[in-house]
Design a protein around this motif. Structure first.
Motif, short mmCIF file in Angstrom:
data_model
loop_
_atom_site.label_atom_id
_atom_site.label_comp_id
_atom_site.label_asym_id
_atom_site.label_seq_id
_atom_site.Cartn_x
_atom_site.Cartn_y
_atom_site.Cartn_z
N TYR A 170 0.85 -1.19 0.00
CA TYR A 170 0.00 0.00 0.00
C TYR A 170 0.89 1.24 0.00
O TYR A 170 1.82 1.35 0.79
CB TYR A 170 -0.91 -0.04 1.24
CG TYR A 170 -1.51 1.29 1.65
CD1 TYR A 170 -2.04 2.18 0.71
CD2 TYR A 170 -1.56 1.68 2.99
CE1 TYR A 170 -2.58 3.40 1.08
CE2 TYR A 170 -2.11 2.90 3.38
CZ TYR A 170 -2.60 3.75 2.42
OH TYR A 170 -3.13 4.96 2.80
N ARG A 187 -0.34 9.04 -2.76
CA ARG A 187 0.10 10.39 -3.18
C ARG A 187 -1.00 11.40 -2.82
O ARG A 187 -2.17 11.12 -3.04
CB ARG A 187 0.36 10.38 -4.69
CG ARG A 187 0.29 11.73 -5.37
CD ARG A 187 1.53 12.53 -5.10
NE ARG A 187 1.42 13.89 -5.71
CZ ARG A 187 1.98 14.98 -5.19
NH1 ARG A 187 2.69 14.92 -4.09
NH2 ARG A 187 1.85 16.14 -5.79
N GLY A 188 -0.57 12.52 -2.27
CA GLY A 188 -1.49 13.64 -2.01
C GLY A 188 -1.33 14.67 -3.11
O GLY A 188 -0.27 15.30 -3.21
N GLU A 247 -7.32 15.12 1.58
CA GLU A 247 -6.28 15.65 2.48
C GLU A 247 -5.70 16.96 1.95
O GLU A 247 -5.58 17.94 2.68
CB GLU A 247 -5.15 14.60 2.61
CG GLU A 247 -3.94 15.08 3.37
CD GLU A 247 -2.71 14.17 3.19
OE1 GLU A 247 -2.63 13.43 2.19
OE2 GLU A 247 -1.83 14.21 4.06
N GLN A 263 -6.68 7.75 5.73
CA GLN A 263 -5.40 7.23 5.23
C GLN A 263 -5.04 5.88 5.87
O GLN A 263 -4.21 5.14 5.35
CB GLN A 263 -4.26 8.26 5.44
CG GLN A 263 -2.95 7.77 4.83
CD GLN A 263 -1.95 8.85 4.47
OE1 GLN A 263 -2.31 9.97 4.12
NE2 GLN A 263 -0.68 8.52 4.52
N ALA A 295 8.18 7.57 2.25
CA ALA A 295 9.22 8.28 3.01
C ALA A 295 8.74 8.38 4.46
O ALA A 295 7.56 8.21 4.75
CB ALA A 295 9.50 9.65 2.40
N ASP A 299 8.08 10.65 6.48
CA ASP A 299 7.11 11.66 6.94
C ASP A 299 5.71 11.09 7.17
O ASP A 299 4.91 11.67 7.89
CB ASP A 299 7.03 12.84 5.94
CG ASP A 299 6.64 12.41 4.54
OD1 ASP A 299 6.82 11.23 4.19
OD2 ASP A 299 6.14 13.26 3.78
N LEU A 323 14.74 12.60 -0.72
CA LEU A 323 15.67 13.15 -1.71
C LEU A 323 15.88 14.60 -1.31
O LEU A 323 14.90 15.35 -1.19
CB LEU A 323 15.05 13.05 -3.11
CG LEU A 323 15.91 13.55 -4.26
CD1 LEU A 323 17.10 12.64 -4.48
CD2 LEU A 323 15.10 13.62 -5.55
#
Ligand code: TYM
Length: 370
Positions: free
Chosen positions: A67, A70-71, A106, A188, A204, A206, A234
């Motif tokens: 899973y 992308r926002g 979101e 989410q 990532a 976050d 990155l």
């Protein structure tokens, strides 16, 4: 350092994050177990760009699905696609299902953009994700505002288990935040419950707050705790602090940027580890550890370990100048994006296979409504 799913400030200290978030590092032992299951270890693992996890060992020893998401707050940049390429590799290796959530709700709630703008970004971003080439039989992409009817029952069950104080503390919310974002985290978390198997989430670091909460409540709801594999950010073009930001274009290269703009941005803004003059650089050499062009090659754009090593050595010794290093990166990015756009054009013909993947939607409904 401040890290929430909506903001990354300051220099990211990954070791500190491991402790604060209660993560395990991707060490050589887990890489050895990984190696036994796959053809070749991905360079993102070997280089420990995917640096931390929760229960990855459990997934490797059991059946799992993937899973990620992308926002859609704008065009996607080259940082956003790293977790997607890695997820695609995992899908190929483990022949498993991938669910991709597009959190248009979101981004409408946390950004100043209009609903129409967010809707357009979502359509564009979905094409970008389709271009990555996930297995069309095993991948389902859905927008929250469109699929809400199907995910709402489970979101409600999740929401009832979490109180306002917890959400405030975990996401750093304040009384002045709008009320939509207080409920949003339950949305989410829903895809962590799409199948009865283990759920592995590549993203990532976050995004971690959602997963910490999900793991707190999963078993109370009769489901499994989700497992994570966390990537580093990155770094932004202008230096190693923070993460790339769509609202600060000089920090990122976007997937829809043309060659001229890429060249200008990298020449002008890419933070250099080189010396102030050619003479000094030849004498003292450059520092690839802080040089963003080198870091981007290391993170994503130079897969070949031997070529990367040669670039590193030449830069450290002063043989390779900053401008030459930048040229190597520019050529890599331009080539990558040329190929990417070809795939994106083709994807227009089959993006619906991902959006209306009946087989996976059925599986998801059965689990949710059982
Ligand atoms: P979003 O759109 O902010 O980011 C999409 C994915 O990109 C990762 N990411 C980065 N990776 C490397 N370098 C960077 N500089 C960088 N910036 C962002 C994010 O961690 C993410 O994996 N709320 C989410 C959407 C979402 C999601 C998920 C993400 C819904 N469900 C499950 C991951 C997993 C969001 O706004 O992501």
């Amino acid at each position: 350092m401040e890290i929430t799913p909506w903001e990354v400030k300051g220099e990211v200290n990954y070791e500190k994050l491991i402790k604060e978030f209660g993560l395990k590092i991707i060490d050589n032992e887990i890489l050895k177990s990984f190696e036994k299951k796959v053809k070749n270890l991905h360079f993102l693992l070997k280089r420990k760009i995917f640096f931390a996890h929760r229960d990855l060992d459990v997934c490797l020893n059991n059946d799992f699905y993937l899973y990620t998401g992308r926002g859609p707050s704008g065009p996607m940049h080259i940082g956003h696609i790293i977790p997607f390429y890695f997820t695609k590799w995992l899908q190929e290796e483990f022949k498993t299902n991938v669910y991709i959530e597009i959190t248009d709700d979101e981004k409408f709630l946390v950004k100043t953009n209009s609903y129409e703008e967010i809707k357009n970004f979502a359509n564009e971003n979905i094409l970008d994700i389709a271009a990555i080439g996930f297995d069309r039989n095993r991948t389902f992409i859905f927008r929250d505002t469109e699929y809400i009817k199907n995910i709402y029952p489970l979101a409600l069950k999740i929401a009832k288990k979490i109180n306002f104080n917890t959400i405030k503390a975990v996401f750093g919310l304040k009384s002045s935040n709008n009320i939509g974002i207080i409920f949003f985290p339950s949305i989410q978390m829903v895809p962590c419950f799409f199948e009865k198997r283990y759920c592995l989430i590549p993203a990532a670091v976050d995004q971690d707050p959602y997963w910490r909460l999900q793991r707190d409540i999963a078993e109370k709801l009769g489901y499994k705790k989700s497992c994570q594999i966390h990537g580093k950010f990155l770094p932004p073009l202008i230096g190693l602090k923070g993460k790339m930001s769509t609202s600060l274009p000089t920090t990122a290269i976007f997937l829809n940027e043309d060659e001229k703009s890429i060249r200008n941005k990298i020449y002008k803004h890419a933070f250099s580890g080189g010396q102030p003059s050619v003479e000094l650089h030849r004498k003292l050499g450059g520092n690839p550890d802080v040089d963003v062009s080198f870091q981007w090659l290391y993170f994503f754009f130079e897969e070949d370990d031997n070529k990367l090593k040669k670039i590193e050595e030449d830069y450290r010794s002063g043989k390779l100048l900053t401008g030459e290093l930048k040229d190597i990166l520019i050529e890599k990015i331009v080539k990558f994006l040329e190929k990417f756009r070809e795939e994106r054009d083709k994807a227009k013909n089959y993006v619906d296979d991902y959006l209306y993947n009946g087989k996976l939607a059925q599986l998801m409904w059965e689990t949710i409504f059982e």
